[in-house]
Design an enzyme around this catalytic site. Sequence first.
Site, short mmCIF file in Angstrom:
data_model
loop_
_atom_site.label_atom_id
_atom_site.label_comp_id
_atom_site.label_asym_id
_atom_site.label_seq_id
_atom_site.Cartn_x
_atom_site.Cartn_y
_atom_site.Cartn_z
N LYS A 1 0.81 -1.22 0.00
CA LYS A 1 0.00 0.00 0.00
C LYS A 1 0.85 1.27 0.00
O LYS A 1 0.45 2.30 -0.56
CB LYS A 1 -0.92 0.00 1.22
CG LYS A 1 -1.95 -1.13 1.22
CD LYS A 1 -3.12 -0.83 0.31
CE LYS A 1 -4.13 -1.99 0.28
NZ LYS A 1 -5.17 -1.79 -0.72
N GLU B 1 -9.62 6.19 3.02
CA GLU B 1 -10.44 5.11 3.56
C GLU B 1 -9.51 3.95 3.83
O GLU B 1 -8.45 3.85 3.23
CB GLU B 1 -11.51 4.69 2.54
CG GLU B 1 -11.06 3.61 1.53
CD GLU B 1 -9.95 4.08 0.59
OE1 GLU B 1 -9.78 5.31 0.43
OE2 GLU B 1 -9.22 3.22 0.04
N SER C 1 1.67 -9.60 -0.75
CA SER C 1 1.32 -8.18 -0.69
C SER C 1 1.54 -7.56 0.70
O SER C 1 1.72 -6.35 0.81
CB SER C 1 -0.12 -7.97 -1.12
OG SER C 1 -1.00 -8.76 -0.35
#
Lengths: 254, 254, 393, 393
Positions: C89, C111, C377
């Site tokens: 991210k 968010e 991830s």
Amino acid sequence: MNKINQKLQEDKKLLSIYFSAGYPSLNDTVPIIENLEKSGVDMIEIGLPFSDPLADGPTIQASSTEALKNGMSTNVLFDQLKDIRKTVSIPLIVMGYFNPILQYGVEAFCKKCQDIGIDGLIIPDLPIDVYNDQYKAIFETYGLINVFLITPQTSVERINFIDSISNGFIYMVSSASVTGSSSGFGDEQTAYFKRIANMKLKNPQIVGFGISNNETFTQATQYAKGAIIGSAFIKFLTNNNLEKIDEFVTNILN
Amino acid sequence: MNKINQKLQEDKKLLSIYFSAGYPSLNDTVPIIENLEKSGVDMIEIGLPFSDPLADGPTIQASSTEALKNGMSTNVLFDQLKDIRKTVSIPLIVMGYFNPILQYGVEAFCKKCQDIGIDGLIIPDLPIDVYNDQYKAIFETYGLINVFLITPQTSVERINFIDSISNGFIYMVSSASVTGSSSGFGDEQTAYFKRIANMKLKNPQIVGFGISNNETFTQATQYAKGAIIGSAFIKFLTNNNLEKIDEFVTNILN
Amino acid sequence: MSYNINDKGYYGEFGGAYIPEMLYPNVEELRQNYLKIMAKPSFKEEFDQLLKDYVGRPSPLYFAKRLSDKYNTRIYLKREDLNHTGAHKVNNTIGQILMAQRLGKSRIIAETGAGQHGVATATVCALMGMECIVYMGEIDIARQAPNVARMKMLGAQVRPALSGSRTLKDATNEAIRDWINNPVDTHYIIGSVVGPHPYPDMVARFQAIVSEEIQWQLKEKEGTSKPDYVVACVGGGSNAAGAFYHYLDDTDVKLIAVEAAGKGVHSGESAATSALGREGIIHGSKTLLMQTNDGQITEPYSISAGLDYPGVGPMHAHLYASGRAEFISITDDEAMVAGLELSKLEGIIPAIESSHAFAVLDQKTFKTDDVVVINLSGRGDKDLQNYIDYFKL
Amino acid sequence: MSYNINDKGYYGEFGGAYIPEMLYPNVEELRQNYLKIMAKPSFKEEFDQLLKDYVGRPSPLYFAKRLSDKYNTRIYLKREDLNHTGAHKVNNTIGQILMAQRLGKSRIIAETGAGQHGVATATVCALMGMECIVYMGEIDIARQAPNVARMKMLGAQVRPALSGSRTLKDATNEAIRDWINNPVDTHYIIGSVVGPHPYPDMVARFQAIVSEEIQWQLKEKEGTSKPDYVVACVGGGSNAAGAFYHYLDDTDVKLIAVEAAGKGVHSGESAATSALGREGIIHGSKTLLMQTNDGQITEPYSISAGLDYPGVGPMHAHLYASGRAEFISITDDEAMVAGLELSKLEGIIPAIESSHAFAVLDQKTFKTDDVVVINLSGRGDKDLQNYIDYFKL
Ligand SMILES: Cc1ncc(COP(=O)(O)O)c(C=O)c1O
Ligand SMILES: Cc1ncc(COP(=O)(O)O)c(C=O)c1O
């Protein structure tokens, strides 16, 4: 002649008992020693308690911790023992970790031991080379025998070397394990006992670790000069009065 | 002529009311519309509830959620409205998010609106270019006016463009904020109202967002043709019977 | 056929900017500027520098020997779990904070689902000294407590989304509302390849570093920059977009997108969008989404907060519709088992999101000499409590 | 004067192997082999490969702009927090697991305080498929719950140490006992530069990668490989040993070792060994340690489990005694504030251990053009609950 060497010349299997000084109560040290001698024990190892006894099992560690809580210390122990030779004549060995001795001062410690009438020391975490280089002369000056350990993993060369620098007995650890952990000896240990016996060392061996009753005492002393009992005796003290020490020893010897 | 255009020609400030169909109870839709007309409201926006009404504030969102729970759906709404033109003659606009309309089929949706007698649509998340490219013809076929929004941040060019493609009124968002969030208009908004009035657009403007009472209605319509009340009316419905709608409207207009 | 975005902001049928007028200036400003800004050498330089010194890139491409032995194929892990803040991210948030600065914004909103994006956003806001508000579903706040704590440590405000399913979808609604209310000073850092154009493309470009690195890393290790497979989980789809990006048009490389099937695709508690979804509009984008016949958006479910989203980004909708990528659904149970397996075989505890990608190894048979790159991830620290509870460790 | 180890296993007066005979074969086997094994090209290659692909090295040297601005000096952070498992500890466990394999061992034991070393050990055991038992003080088990969970996920057995202060010191005792009981098949992975020779030296060599990297990274950034200061916290001292290693003999580079003062150096609840300790023997090594007049080892205290140790490694005892390094004590409160500051200014939540190093910035004034490298030994994920409780976040 050092009392230890005298004792080793006796034509019998020797029983040595270890206990932590100051346990169960601070002032039990002298009565325990006296009771042990009266009961027929041949030699005594007086444990100087240490906060971090990493070669000991849970039983001895717990007794050390308790003894420290009771107020035991190097000075207190020496004070308790100052007149011990008035009543006790069997060999007395102090067993302790190196740090408290170092803090006391090795020479001061040895001198004090001599004054009191201690015959030898067992310091499990004092390495042989450090002993040889720095402390051997001091021990000798104060007439103290330093007892070294061997284990099933100790190499032949090293056993021979240890034998060469020892002048009392060799503390033969029955199995490579901390105190109080095994119960009864198996084939492996018997083989080890035989193997060492066959080396015909100049110093007799006394077996320690894992001896708790008549059976293990007999097994251990079949090939060795004697045996040391530690955890089993401490467990006994936890559950019995000092007057019953007699019974404990009788049970071992018969 | 479309009822919306007719209404816009009337020489008065128009009051338009928004409510979520199916709230407070599933079958309140028609009674609310009838009561609103009776109370003197000029135009009604019937909200087709959506699960994720991202341009709405908490009040309208809560009423939508409740309406969906009550069983409201596109089919149910159309069914409720099928005879609405028998009793109601003021302009009716359906306001809904694009996804439910897309799922119904845009053409089918428009046709159904025409059948019922709906005059226009407000679809806040249908982008102008997509409308122009894909749906304009359909809306026109079924005689529906599509109402576009402008906000204080909308550029002059874009306002002119929106004016050029609009054929009813422009929904003038009083402040760039979701519904139900501000209370009373300040200098900034008044300046914005004036600025837009001075643009002399071909389409009249009706102000929405932040109108809740006579005061804000009067402010908003000083420069604009009319104003839309949503959240304030829904809050009223939450706390009052449908018969009292009359009182609500009277309070706004006087 | 192209699998990348066209100049109207669409991937095939999917994409666009289905936004209320209130958002138009914001989104338009971004659309007009994002490519120009990204192309500036000064931007690139700052982005690359931060990725290297702050994020710790390149993230390794690790040959997982024990896992490869078990599945009798050649498995490489792309180690996004080693990034600062623990997931892919941050690649995106670093890019977007630099973008926001160049657009003159002073306030950041975001968010978050799993909290990883929230943490990554709070992190870059702290780094740049910018105000940060993170919207997070109330349910996610409860199940991702460590990440909530991290955001607070970093000085961000965490605001609970109380509507709907109180998960990612609703947090996104709240963030959009905030943006509508604050159109001038605020930049909205979307955390995945979702939302109105240009977000999906911008986020994909920031995440593209993942496949850019895979290319040269694999070249070093295998002598070819092309794996046989690239496998990635898909919530919104940003880590998959990053891992697929430079392979999109190279159909020799098979792409596998892994969705969360929750308690089973057809159990009613699932987030397997490709299996259950239809074309529709969500969060400003035309894409595949889970919805009722009526067009109401369905509340999704997955044990993994980061995959608990009823849509996918428009790139993925197109990859699915065109058949370019294979989509596989993995249940909670399958994912948890795969996560534990990776921990025990390779000493790497994956995020439960990533565990879904690993579960493919049990579903699909690869050839002995296939090179399979799995995008790891994120790391599982944030999910420990879930693993513990699940396995009663 | 040399600050490295001599061929007898001593740093000046400190070091050696004060071990019971039962440990002699184990330690001697290691002593005879460790340098030979480490010198083998195949060992180096595997070590380097794992550090790169598995751990994620090199860890960045990050110029902390906002922190530098605040303290008006040039601060670089050595990002050991980005390593796999989140701290410098893994550098050592990777090295030791390869060592254990080459010594033919099949069973691994370890002690852990903060849990980072336990996790790092459990991790490499999973990686290599080896049995793993980690001893951890009962108190530490409670205050480092996330790391306990991680070890379990990784397949390790966590055994509580119930004696003494029930922290790191006691866990170490238990591990040594285990080793005594299992002298043949077991390797004991010590987690810091403590214990009998050759452990301090072996661990320091494995951690030396830290300063090796700082040298070339700083050269790239500042044109010189020498910082003015290297700052690191000291529990046992492994991260400091790693960060100092290649600068030990270069007295242009000032070394600052930061100890935990707990509730105040003289509060009775502290772990500030250099301030409170005297020469003595702990865990097989002659070093500085906190003890009573009588030579009983004192129970230490620090809010940080990784610094809650009553000794330091013999290298550090020597650095202190010789004056080569400056020793600074930091209280719980100072560390916590510094940790929060780093989070808010740079978006990096440090391990509370590392926070102690950062607190030096408030204690000492550096010159504007000083280059100060702070070893960020680990990330704060494991400490979140402590931060939360402390700051009532
Ligand atoms: C580790 C991790 N992987 C995957 C995802 C899913 O997001 P995306 O599909 O955008 O990669 C998340 C979301 O939070 C995540 O934290
Ligand atoms: C992040 C971190 N830093 C520092 C330490 C202290 O250990 P050492 O002094 O060996 O570096 C620990 C111990 O667990 C740790 O986890």
